[in-house]
Design a protein around this motif. Structure first.
Motif, mmCIF file in Angstrom:
data_model
loop_
_atom_site.group_PDB
_atom_site.id
_atom_site.type_symbol
_atom_site.label_atom_id
_atom_site.label_comp_id
_atom_site.label_asym_id
_atom_site.label_seq_id
_atom_site.Cartn_x
_atom_site.Cartn_y
_atom_site.Cartn_z
ATOM 1 N N ALA A 21 0.796 -1.307 -0.296
ATOM 2 C CA ALA A 21 0.156 0.463 0.563
ATOM 3 C C ALA A 21 0.784 0.917 -0.159
ATOM 4 N N THR A 22 0.766 2.027 -1.086
ATOM 5 C CA THR A 22 1.694 3.104 -1.066
ATOM 6 C C THR A 22 1.319 3.872 -1.896
ATOM 7 N N SER A 23 1.380 5.011 -1.374
ATOM 8 C CA SER A 23 0.619 6.374 -1.842
ATOM 9 C C SER A 23 1.118 7.255 -2.822
ATOM 10 N N GLY A 24 2.503 6.447 -3.929
ATOM 11 C CA GLY A 24 2.974 7.252 -4.737
ATOM 12 C C GLY A 24 2.817 5.806 -5.792
ATOM 13 N N PHE A 25 2.953 5.875 -6.798
ATOM 14 C CA PHE A 25 2.866 4.354 -8.262
ATOM 15 C C PHE A 25 4.256 3.967 -7.887
ATOM 16 N N LEU A 26 4.606 2.383 -8.447
ATOM 17 C CA LEU A 26 5.487 1.903 -8.636
ATOM 18 C C LEU A 26 5.158 1.474 -9.752
ATOM 19 N N ASN A 27 6.045 1.355 -10.487
ATOM 20 C CA ASN A 27 6.720 1.329 -11.627
ATOM 21 C C ASN A 27 6.364 -0.253 -12.432
ATOM 22 N N LEU A 28 5.374 -0.641 -13.047
ATOM 23 C CA LEU A 28 5.240 -1.631 -13.388
ATOM 24 C C LEU A 28 5.627 -2.366 -14.173
ATOM 25 N N LEU A 77 -21.900 24.419 6.285
ATOM 26 C CA LEU A 77 -20.754 23.298 7.047
ATOM 27 C C LEU A 77 -19.494 24.614 8.207
ATOM 28 N N SER A 78 -19.295 25.658 8.004
ATOM 29 C CA SER A 78 -19.287 26.834 8.237
ATOM 30 C C SER A 78 -18.282 26.346 8.740
ATOM 31 N N GLN A 79 -19.201 26.023 10.449
ATOM 32 C CA GLN A 79 -18.704 25.866 11.855
ATOM 33 C C GLN A 79 -17.774 24.172 11.668
ATOM 34 N N PHE A 80 -17.480 23.877 10.528
ATOM 35 C CA PHE A 80 -16.664 22.485 10.861
ATOM 36 C C PHE A 80 -15.648 22.663 10.132
ATOM 37 N N ASN A 81 -14.064 21.848 11.079
ATOM 38 C CA ASN A 81 -13.603 21.857 10.224
ATOM 39 C C ASN A 81 -13.549 20.680 8.366
ATOM 40 N N LEU A 82 -12.411 21.221 7.466
ATOM 41 C CA LEU A 82 -12.748 20.203 6.931
ATOM 42 C C LEU A 82 -11.064 19.018 6.862
ATOM 43 N N VAL A 83 -11.824 17.839 6.781
ATOM 44 C CA VAL A 83 -10.440 16.167 6.814
ATOM 45 C C VAL A 83 -10.284 16.832 5.745
ATOM 46 N N SER A 84 -9.079 16.865 4.971
ATOM 47 C CA SER A 84 -9.286 16.547 3.403
ATOM 48 C C SER A 84 -7.531 15.724 3.255
ATOM 49 N N TYR A 85 -7.070 16.203 1.590
ATOM 50 C CA TYR A 85 -5.693 15.888 0.944
ATOM 51 C C TYR A 85 -4.342 17.175 1.768
ATOM 52 N N VAL A 86 -3.119 16.799 1.659
ATOM 53 C CA VAL A 86 -2.399 18.161 1.413
ATOM 54 C C VAL A 86 -2.091 18.359 0.669
ATOM 55 N N PRO A 87 -2.563 20.222 -0.286
ATOM 56 C CA PRO A 87 -2.101 20.109 -1.696
ATOM 57 C C PRO A 87 -1.261 19.503 -1.932
ATOM 58 N N ASP A 88 -0.277 19.955 -1.040
ATOM 59 C CA ASP A 88 1.229 19.970 -2.575
ATOM 60 C C ASP A 88 1.657 18.645 -2.465
ATOM 61 N N LEU A 89 1.132 17.197 -1.821
ATOM 62 C CA LEU A 89 1.901 16.403 -2.017
ATOM 63 C C LEU A 89 0.542 15.125 -2.406
ATOM 64 N N LEU A 106 -12.958 26.471 4.511
ATOM 65 C CA LEU A 106 -13.292 26.049 5.408
ATOM 66 C C LEU A 106 -12.192 25.204 6.987
ATOM 67 N N SER A 107 -11.675 25.392 7.468
ATOM 68 C CA SER A 107 -10.734 25.200 8.441
ATOM 69 C C SER A 107 -10.237 23.842 8.054
ATOM 70 N N PRO A 108 -8.525 23.972 7.304
ATOM 71 C CA PRO A 108 -8.340 22.759 7.530
ATOM 72 C C PRO A 108 -7.437 21.990 8.319
ATOM 73 N N LEU A 109 -7.890 20.973 7.897
ATOM 74 C CA LEU A 109 -7.257 19.595 8.739
ATOM 75 C C LEU A 109 -6.677 18.389 8.190
ATOM 76 N N ARG A 110 -5.238 18.129 7.498
ATOM 77 C CA ARG A 110 -4.665 17.480 6.328
ATOM 78 C C ARG A 110 -3.873 16.220 6.916
ATOM 79 N N SER A 111 -3.671 15.234 6.007
ATOM 80 C CA SER A 111 -2.960 14.413 5.724
ATOM 81 C C SER A 111 -3.043 13.363 4.614
ATOM 82 N N THR A 112 -2.165 12.667 4.275
ATOM 83 C CA THR A 112 -1.212 12.546 2.816
ATOM 84 C C THR A 112 -2.421 11.116 2.599
ATOM 85 N N SER A 113 -2.995 10.605 3.884
ATOM 86 C CA SER A 113 -3.128 9.302 4.561
ATOM 87 C C SER A 113 -4.439 9.401 4.401
#
Length: 189
Positions: A21-28, A77-89, A106-113
């Motif tokens: 399980a990887t967040s990048g691509f393995l080269n087939l 939804l303005s009262q909520f944090n937005l759980v999402s990806y880190v845009p640059d990653l 929305l106020s962000p809370l981010r992860s690459t996972s």
């Protein structure tokens, strides 16, 4: 897929399975993997690709955050944090779905996972977009604004042309396609 693999191993004990399980691509093409489930259909190389399944993503939150009032509009939804990806990653354009919605304010809370995002959401961190097959496996998550926020994506199955016709790959592919077909309702809703 991980919960299903013990069944495959019982059916085919001689086939070695290594789930990476990887967040990048393995080269087939360079044989860094024998088979891959991808978010994007590869358009170059010596690969055999086929559509595995479409899947839906919706906006979810933990039920404890909406017990008294479930938001009915994007403005609520303005009262909520937005759980999402880190845009640059973000490693694949198919994961840049926040831009397809009106949630960017929305106020962000981010992860690459996606697993970390899921854990944040089931622990009441805010709202976030998850694949239906992840979110609806937990009864504590509630779908919000599904008329406004509904994203569709596709999983692709790819193997190298030289190994595609080997019996072990054919057995795994056939088994995987059957499993996906049997649980199609879990992917699209």
């Amino acid at each position: 897929m991980a919960p299903l693999l013990p069944e495959f191993k019982r059916l085919y004990p001689g086939i070695c399975i290594e789930l990476v399980a990887t967040s990048g691509f393995l080269n087939l093409n360079k044989r860094e993997a024998d088979m891959a489930i991808l978010l994007e259909k590869p358009n170059k190389g010596l690969l055999v690709t086929q559509k595995l399944t479409d899947y839906s993503l919706y906006l979810y939150t933990h039920q404890s955050l909406v017990e008294t009032s479930k938001p009915k509009t994007l403005q609520e939804l303005s009262q909520f944090n937005l759980v999402s990806y880190v845009p640059d990653l973000v490693y694949a354009p198919q994961l840049k779905f926040i831009e397809e919605t009106a949630l960017a304010q929305l106020s962000p809370l981010r992860s690459t996972s996606i697993n970390a995002q899921y854990q944040m959401l089931i622990n009441g961190a805010g709202v976030g977009i998850l694949p239906i097959f992840i979110a609806e496996a937990n009864e504590g998550l509630v779908r919000l604004l599904d008329n406004n926020i509904h994203i569709k994506r596709t999983f692709w199955l790819a193997t190298h042309k030289e190994t595609h016709s080997q019996a072990r790959f054919q057995a795994f592919t056939k088994w995987l396609l059957e499993k996906v077909e049997a649980s199609r309702a879990r992917f699209v809703g």
